[in-house]
Design a protein around this motif. Structure first.
Motif, PDB file in Angstrom:
ATOM      1  N   THR A 264      82.676  12.014  -2.824  1.00 39.31           N
ATOM      2  CA  THR A 264      82.233  11.544  -2.217  1.00 39.31           C
ATOM      3  C   THR A 264      82.273  13.379  -1.320  1.00 39.31           C
ATOM      4  O   THR A 264      80.507  13.668  -0.424  1.00 39.31           O
ATOM      5  N   ASP A 286      77.150   3.946  -6.387  1.00 42.77           N
ATOM      6  CA  ASP A 286      78.412   3.715  -7.280  1.00 42.77           C
ATOM      7  C   ASP A 286      77.777   3.252  -8.430  1.00 42.77           C
ATOM      8  O   ASP A 286      76.415   3.178  -8.771  1.00 42.77           O
ATOM      9  N   GLY A 329      79.299   1.443   1.035  1.00 46.82           N
ATOM     10  CA  GLY A 329      78.901   2.174  -0.539  1.00 46.82           C
ATOM     11  C   GLY A 329      78.116   1.316  -1.648  1.00 46.82           C
ATOM     12  O   GLY A 329      77.536   2.142  -2.311  1.00 46.82           O
ATOM     13  N   ASP A 357      86.265   5.475   0.668  1.00 51.28           N
ATOM     14  CA  ASP A 357      84.944   6.747   1.559  1.00 51.28           C
ATOM     15  C   ASP A 357      83.623   6.224   2.231  1.00 51.28           C
ATOM     16  O   ASP A 357      83.849   6.428   3.728  1.00 51.28           O
ATOM     17  N   ASP A 358      83.136   4.491   2.782  1.00 48.67           N
ATOM     18  CA  ASP A 358      82.468   3.882   3.116  1.00 48.67           C
ATOM     19  C   ASP A 358      83.269   3.984   4.911  1.00 48.67           C
ATOM     20  O   ASP A 358      82.205   4.557   5.393  1.00 48.67           O
TER      21      ASP A 358
END
Length: 424
Positions: A264, A286, A329, A357-358
């Motif tokens: 990301t 995704d 995400g 990542d989120d």
């Protein structure tokens, strides 16, 4: 700092709360002893919608001539971003209004309030008792969104539709505020706000369940005390498809382990580089996300790309202990160029390439003061994991995990407005 944030011009003195123990509120006192909390957000578009709703309620009350309620914007009550989860702000509301209010009503910025009907509804419930009122939703099957609660009979537990609004009597509100201050509350993930509030209030059977109020509405019908106006506002022509950069995270070796942080951050660096056209919006999804770009383009017209915007389905982590919020995400993360630039220039980074990542982005945005902007049209899970009563009324933008369902059927049933060729 919390007390200074309250708009005291709207805080009217209500008189002693001792009368509540003797009799229910009658006549104009229903409105004068009502606190309406609009679940507003700091983003400029949502803040403006909140102000408009507040002005409309106060104007309607003035025209009615039976007393003025207190109307508050949630994002103004304090600087704490986690107030959207409601529980952290209950002690503050109790401290300010506990001696004067009989009812606390929580509504979304697009929820209309029909005050003359509402005051008649509230008269039915003695204010000295504990009441939790709303329009009842329930799960039709065990849902990952609700941690598979009541898996043997998911229909047995009801939680309020946030679009219709929900109310707490002062007696219940006071007890909840005291619990929050005195107990070491479990605080991990906040996912579906009203379901988790209902669980907290129910307290494994020791507290009240939700009482269904027919006059709390989403669809317009006769004799509604509340009704919902719009899930997908019309702010003008859709954003051009050429002004959106869509990045799909995919790699075969990561299909079983979906930590995407390094990927990301690489996407964000490329987005700001000269390798791609300079556009306003970055959409990161995704490889098992289904998303309606036409609906997203309509929604993005409401937002100012020069503002730092992080938009999607909002979750929270550790919000009872001063945690942080993040955009999920799987439902899609939408970032303005300004937000991406601020994040990368801050020096915030992944603690490992395979970190979630989120959550990392949420923590980074919290550290630099960028609010997470929520839209109920993005979904981290599949359609069946949400109440059909609610998502049927929405114009959903995304769903996730299409690898275990028929993605074409899901898109056709829940996301498609036009012929597929028109959506490219």
């Amino acid at each position: 700092m919390w007390l200074m944030a309250v708009n005291w011009s709207l805080c009217f003195f209500f008189g002693s709360a001792s009368n509540h123990e003797d009799q229910p509120a009658q006549g104009s006192a229903v409105l004068e002893e009502l606190v309406i909390v609009i679940q507003s957000q700091k983003n400029s578009f949502h803040a403006q919608r909140g102000y408009q709703r507040k002005e409309k309620i106060l104007q309607d009350a003035a025209n009615l001539g039976e007393g003025l309620p207190v109307v508050l914007l949630l994002h103004e009550l304090s600087d704490y971003e986690g107030n959207w989860s409601i529980l952290p702000v209950l002690p503050l509301l109790s401290a300010i209004y506990g001696e004067s209010a009989s009812w606390f009503l929580f509504i979304e910025e697009e929820t209309m309030v029909i005050l003359h009907v509402l005051q008649n509804v509230l008269k039915r419930y003695p204010v000295q008792e504990e009441w939790f009122l709303g329009q009842r939703l329930h799960d039709n099957k065990p849902s990952i969104v609700h941690h598979y609660a009541f898996s043997e009979d998911p229909t047995s537990f009801g939680y309020p539709d946030p679009a219709a609004g929900w109310a707490l009597s002062a007696a219940l509100h006071q007890r909840l505020a005291e619990r929050i201050q005195s107990e070491n509350l479990k605080s991990d993930f906040t996912i579906d706000l009203t379901h988790e509030i209902a669980l907290f209030i129910w307290e494994e059977g020791r507290g009240p369940k939700l009482t269904t109020v027919p006059e709390f509405c989403t669809e317009t019908r006769n004799n509604c005390a509340t009704k919902f106006t719009n899930y997908l506002p019309n702010c003008g022509n859709p954003v051009s498809k050429n002004n959106i950069f869509v990045a799909v995270k995919t790699c075969e070796k990561y299909h079983s382990v979906r930590g995407h942080c390094g990927k990301t951050f690489a996407i964000m660096r490329r987005f700001l580089s000269e390798a791609v056209p300079k556009v306003d919006w970055l959409v990161i999804v995704d490889d098992d996300t289904l998303i309606s770009l036409p609906r997203l383009r309509r929604l993005l017209r409401c937002y100012n790309p020069k503002e730092a915007v992080s938009l999607g389905e909002r979750y929270g982590y550790g919000l009872m202990q001063n945690g942080y919020s993040y955009t999920t995400g799987g439902g899609g993360m939408v970032l303005s160029r300004t937000a991406v630039s601020m994040l990368l220039s801050s020096g915030c980074s992944c603690y490992s390439d395979d970190a979630p990542d989120d959550m990392v982005l949420g923590r980074c945005f919290t550290s630099i003061g960028v609010p997470i902007t929520h839209s109920s049209l993005f979904h981290q899970a599949q359609p069946d994991d949400y109440s059909g009563t609610r998502i049927t009324l929405q114009h959903s933008i995304s769903f996730h995990k299409h690898w275990s369902v028929d993605p074409v059927a899901v898109y056709t049933n829940w996301l498609q407005d036009s012929h597929p060729k028109d959506e490219l």
